[in-house]
Design a protein around this motif. Structure first.
Motif, PDB file in Angstrom:
ATOM      1  N   VAL B 256      46.892  35.560  42.869  1.00 16.79           N
ATOM      2  CA  VAL B 256      45.478  35.775  42.532  1.00 16.79           C
ATOM      3  C   VAL B 256      44.679  34.506  42.845  1.00 16.79           C
ATOM      4  N   ALA B 260      42.001  34.449  45.818  1.00 15.38           N
ATOM      5  CA  ALA B 260      40.629  34.163  45.379  1.00 15.38           C
ATOM      6  C   ALA B 260      40.035  33.015  46.203  1.00 15.38           C
ATOM      7  N   VAL B 279      38.978  44.408  37.971  1.00 15.60           N
ATOM      8  CA  VAL B 279      40.248  43.689  38.075  1.00 15.60           C
ATOM      9  C   VAL B 279      41.398  44.582  37.634  1.00 15.60           C
ATOM     10  N   VAL B 290      44.018  37.437  34.917  1.00 20.77           N
ATOM     11  CA  VAL B 290      43.317  37.536  36.204  1.00 20.77           C
ATOM     12  C   VAL B 290      41.902  36.962  36.082  1.00 20.77           C
ATOM     13  N   ASP B 293      42.339  33.389  36.443  1.00 21.64           N
ATOM     14  CA  ASP B 293      42.808  32.960  37.762  1.00 21.64           C
ATOM     15  C   ASP B 293      41.775  33.216  38.869  1.00 21.64           C
ATOM     16  N   LEU B 294      40.804  34.093  38.604  1.00 23.48           N
ATOM     17  CA  LEU B 294      39.699  34.276  39.553  1.00 23.48           C
ATOM     18  C   LEU B 294      38.670  33.152  39.407  1.00 23.48           C
ATOM     19  N   GLN B 365      39.745  43.146  42.511  1.00 20.87           N
ATOM     20  CA  GLN B 365      41.057  42.465  42.566  1.00 20.87           C
ATOM     21  C   GLN B 365      42.141  43.476  42.221  1.00 20.87           C
ATOM     22  N   MET B 367      46.422  44.193  42.366  1.00 20.80           N
ATOM     23  CA  MET B 367      47.691  43.480  42.586  1.00 20.80           C
ATOM     24  C   MET B 367      48.904  44.364  42.411  1.00 20.80           C
ATOM     25  N   GLY B 371      52.109  40.641  40.227  1.00 20.60           N
ATOM     26  CA  GLY B 371      51.299  39.755  41.052  1.00 20.60           C
ATOM     27  C   GLY B 371      52.070  39.189  42.228  1.00 20.60           C
ATOM     28  N   CYS B 374      48.667  40.420  46.007  1.00 20.42           N
ATOM     29  CA  CYS B 374      47.313  40.544  45.458  1.00 20.42           C
ATOM     30  C   CYS B 374      46.317  40.668  46.604  1.00 20.42           C
ATOM     31  N   ILE B 376      42.130  40.931  47.313  1.00 21.30           N
ATOM     32  CA  ILE B 376      40.796  40.820  46.727  1.00 21.30           C
ATOM     33  C   ILE B 376      39.756  41.114  47.802  1.00 21.30           C
TER      34      ILE B 376
END
Lengths: 129, 382
Positions: B256, B260, B279, B290, B293-294, B365, B367, B371, B374, B376
């Motif tokens: 992620v 990203a 997400v 997430v 992590d974004l 997003q 996944m 994960g 992933c 996006i």
């Protein structure tokens, strides 16, 4: 799980055999053909240290059909003393005793029965030290 | 590469569609998308499906579905990246149009999960069969282990995770295609049946049937077909170890983070520019991780963000306005495309009671597994 597939994994599941990269020293479990750290393709076979600590865990209350009748059971991610991490059931445990950081060791146990033949399939499980 | 537009969308109701086959479900969604776009043909199609082989015993899915859609002999390919199959199919369609190889391409996703397969076992094939699943671990179990580690490391609370389910059900209640349109309370989530401690039934996305499809074409010709156009501003994909246990951190999803970084660069935006996002909330903890992590907040703030309402429709960064996988449903291969549909509806002002104010840039997003893959995509209003 058909027998050849099971048979291939016996060195790892019965004897904890791993691959140590000859170039960077990274230990891969199970053994790999390419080192995830340095991309080297040269390895020697080593046996993992069978003691370590619990990094996280859960209690499986709903399992796939294969594990029907065995729930609830505990599963965790263990970091062995040589740094290798693996996913394993945690056996013989009162769920209230489980906590992150707990010392564990790996023991040889039956893991599941093969669907059609009922063949016992073995491997490692963790127990609290 | 040239600019690509999304010009039409279509999806089925998500839920237990007992009377409909995987073919019926996909064709219904695809026909809706084609009609919505106003095109008289498509040049090619990609369909995301995680496991039609295990769920309904049908592989060669591209060929099956293009046949029943009545579009032979155009090329049709099934794309698989576990739960990220839909996002990956969209990405494949994007490149086919962006490269100039085709003008009009359909990106779809479908899953039929209620035809009698052992769903827990089929979903578990997205993890390492020999070294995770052999031990009896399930997907709720894997995410439960992420949750336990996150609660230990960042003091994330049970209440914060429950707040994510409460919020997503509140959004899904206003989505006519959602599987669950009922509200749930914090107490209901926290007293629902334990599935894999600490995750309970209402932390988990459901077993669903459903299909979704979108039509992409080059921006140059988009206006010929419709006025409701959305631009694909960025797309990225990244990978991580298949086994959760192989990672340095159990509480950060590197695929992620990596996807990203790439997609923000391609779209020339920062997390602050994203007005809303869909997400991959397969479990409540996934949405929290997430979100962090974004780059929408610092690590560890995913739980508090939901609890404090920052991710609600009227919050700073609305997350899962569609209801997310939790409430809208999670027919695995269709979910990534359904996320794109929510972005399209929001960016074209058609989201009704779910409409986000000033929705200009949206992010989806999607996944696979824990994960290990992933995808996006970032879309922008035109």
């Amino acid at each position: 799980m058909i027998t050849p597939r099971y048979h291939r994994e016996i060195p790892q599941r019965y004897r904890l055999e791993a691959g140590k990269c000859q170039k960077c020293g990274e230990v891969s479990f199970p053994p790999r053909l390419v080192c995830p750290n340095c991309k080297s393709q040269e390895f020697e076979t080593v046996r993992l240290n069978d003691e370590g600590k619990l990094l996280t865990y859960t209690i499986i209350r709903v399992a796939s059909d294969k594990f029907f009748g065995t729930t609830p059971f505990a599963v965790g991610i263990v970091e062995l003393n040589d740094g290798v991490k693996l996913t394993t059931q945690i056996a013989d445990v009162d769920f209230d005793q489980l906590k992150i950081g707990q010392k564990v060791k790996l023991v040889f146990r039956k893991i599941q029965d093969e669907g059609k033949s009922g063949l016992h399939c073995y491997g490692y499980k963790a127990v609290l030290v | 590469m040239r600019d690509v537009a999304v010009i039409g969308v279509g999806m089925t109701q998500f839920g237990e569609l007992w009377g409909k086959s995987i073919k019926d479900i996909f064709v219904e969604a695809a026909l809706k998308a084609i009609k919505s776009a106003g095109v008289d043909h498509i040049d090619s199609m990609y369909v995301g499906s995680m496991s039609s082989g295990l769920f309904v015993g049908q592989e060669h899915l591209g060929a099956v579905l293009v046949d029943y859609l009545g579009q032979n002999p155009i090329p049709a390919t099934r794309v698989e990246s576990a739960c990220a199959s839909g996002g990956a199919a969209f990405r494949a369609a994007y490149f086919e149009v962006a490269s100039g190889a085709s003008e009009i391409v359909l990106a779809g996703g479908v899953e039929k999960m209620t035809d009698g397969a052992d769903v827990t076992d089929a979903l578990a094939t997205a993890a390492d069969q020999e070294y995770e699943v052999y031990q009896g671990v399930t997907f709720p179990g894997l995410y439960a282990m992420i949750a336990n580690a996150h609660m230990h490391q960042y003091k994330t609370t049970r209440e914060q995770l429950a707040a994510i389910a409460v919020k997503n059900h509140a959004n899904g209640a206003n989505n006519p295609n959602a599987q669950f349109r009922n509200l749930v309370t914090l107490e209901q989530v926290m007293s629902s049946t334990l599935v894999a401690d600490p995750l309970r039934l209402l932390d988990c996305s459901p077993v669903s049937d459903g299909g979704a499809a979108v039509i992409l074409c080059s921006m140059d010709i988009a206006k010929k077909f419709t006025d409701t156009i959305v631009k694909v501003k960025g797309t990225a994909q990244a990978s991580d170890t298949i086994a959760l246990h192989s990672r340095k951190s159990l509480t950060t999803l590197n695929s992620v983070v990596s996807a990203a970084q790439k997609v923000y660069k391609m779209a020339d935006v920062t997390p602050k520019d994203i007005n809303f996002a869909e997400v991959h909330d397969c479990f409540t903890i996934a949405e929290a991780v997430v979100y962090e992590d974004l780059g929408f907040c610092e690590k560890g703030c995913g739980g508090p963000a939901a609890e404090e309402g920052r991710t609600a429709i009227e919050g700073k960064t609305p997350i899962n306005t569609s209801g997310g996988l939790k409430s809208k449903g999670h027919p695995v291969g269709a979910s990534g495309i359904a996320q794109i549909i929510e972005l399209y509806e929001q960016l074209t002002g058609q989201a009704g009671k779910r409409q986000v104010k000033n929705a200009h840039i949206g992010l989806a997003q999607n996944m696979g597994g824990t994960g290990a893959s992933c995808v996006i995509n970032i879309l922008e209003a035109v």
